[in-house]
Enzyme design. Sequence first.
Site, PDB file in Angstrom:
ATOM      1  N   ASP A  16      51.006  53.586  50.638  1.00  0.00           N
ATOM      2  CA  ASP A  16      50.360  53.975  51.819  1.00  0.00           C
ATOM      3  C   ASP A  16      50.907  55.442  52.188  1.00  0.00           C
ATOM      4  OD1 ASP A  16      49.099  51.713  51.693  1.00  0.00           O
ATOM      5  OD2 ASP A  16      50.371  50.566  52.854  1.00  0.00           O
ATOM      6  N   GLU A 223      39.315  50.771  54.835  1.00  0.00           N
ATOM      7  CA  GLU A 223      40.860  50.930  55.680  1.00  0.00           C
ATOM      8  C   GLU A 223      41.168  52.191  55.176  1.00  0.00           C
ATOM      9  OE1 GLU A 223      43.249  47.974  54.061  1.00  0.00           O
ATOM     10  OE2 GLU A 223      43.105  48.676  51.883  1.00  0.00           O
TER      11      GLU A 223
HETATM   12  O1  FUB Z   1      50.124  48.217  52.633  1.00  0.00           O
HETATM   13  C1  FUB Z   1      49.442  47.196  53.271  1.00  0.00           C
HETATM   14  C2  FUB Z   1      48.102  47.640  53.406  1.00  0.00           C
HETATM   15  O2  FUB Z   1      47.451  47.682  51.843  1.00  0.00           O
HETATM   16  C3  FUB Z   1      47.753  48.832  54.051  1.00  0.00           C
HETATM   17  O3  FUB Z   1      47.685  48.933  55.383  1.00  0.00           O
HETATM   18  C4  FUB Z   1      46.263  49.137  53.406  1.00  0.00           C
HETATM   19  O4  FUB Z   1      45.904  50.316  53.518  1.00  0.00           O
HETATM   20  C5  FUB Z   1      46.611  48.817  51.813  1.00  0.00           C
HETATM   21  O5  FUB Z   1      47.160  49.996  51.226  1.00  0.00           O
END
Ligand code: FUB
Length: 323
Positions: A16, A223
Amino acid sequence: MAQQRKPLVTNIFTADPSAHVFNDKIYVYPSHDIPHNGADDDEGSEYMMEDYHILSMDNPDAECVDNGEALHMKDVPWVSKQMWAPDAVCKDGKYYLYFPARDKEGIFRIGVAVSDSPVGPFKAEPDYIKGTYSIDPATFMDDDGRVYMYNGGLWGGQLEKWKTGTFDPNGGEPDKDEPALGPLCVEIADNMKELKGEYVHLKILDENGEEIKAGDEDRRYFEGPWMHKYNGTYYLSYSTGTTHYIVYATSKSPMGPFTYRGRILEPVIGWTTHHSIIEYHGKWYLFYHDCELSEGINHRRCVKFTELKYNEDGTIVPIKPYE
Ligand code: FUB
């Protein structure tokens, strides 16, 4: 020496990446994946992160340095678990780290921590930022100094549980032929510790001006939002989750509406894909992660970067990560 499309660090698992240029250096604010042998699930229980390490590079060719622990869960009174994807802003010489985590009720909120240095240590505020929810904060300072936060994620990120504006533990995604849930956007107050106003659900439109539907999984928001500005246009990029693309949509306003434009990154090794985009000395770079270092274990990821190019019409040249 940092090499493009190779893990930036190998001493820890990182994911991330939110990259920024502060004082002519590149700083990367990633999640810190903790190895374990538990199972994966749709809630993202496998992502058990407890702290943040900030990475830095003097320039894209320089060695990448892990600057050690910058903030740990034990020093954040409101958090119960899962310190996920963070981001940072520099304002008036102070650095603000925005991070999502589950509160004591298990609901994802966004907190802020402050430091005099881009690599910390950061001191967390005692409570989460009032009015925030869900995950994946991405902060963007516009040319006029206003700071916006984009965030939200489906499934483990709980965005669909807030569809009505209040938390519904049984809330689901919209029907496939209904408009998809867009990311959230809100302006951050001048003190950087509160919101100015309330969240807006951003609209992402297709080529006919219709909102992208929840069933359009190749293009709908899932996301990992990011905002950058190129030649006066706002580029909102994000992960499509279930179809594993990084895609983008553009607007003349930071709060949209945005029009879908295409893909930036084809799927990487691993389920999640998450990115950021920066300009450094006139060149543009995409930071992203995959699971190459762990040979495909979803919660053991590694941050990488590569050059990103635009066509003359402002569209982005799509990247195939392994070619
Ligand atoms: O790293 C945890 C979660 O996985 C993140 O919040 C998302 O964007 C995905 O990468």
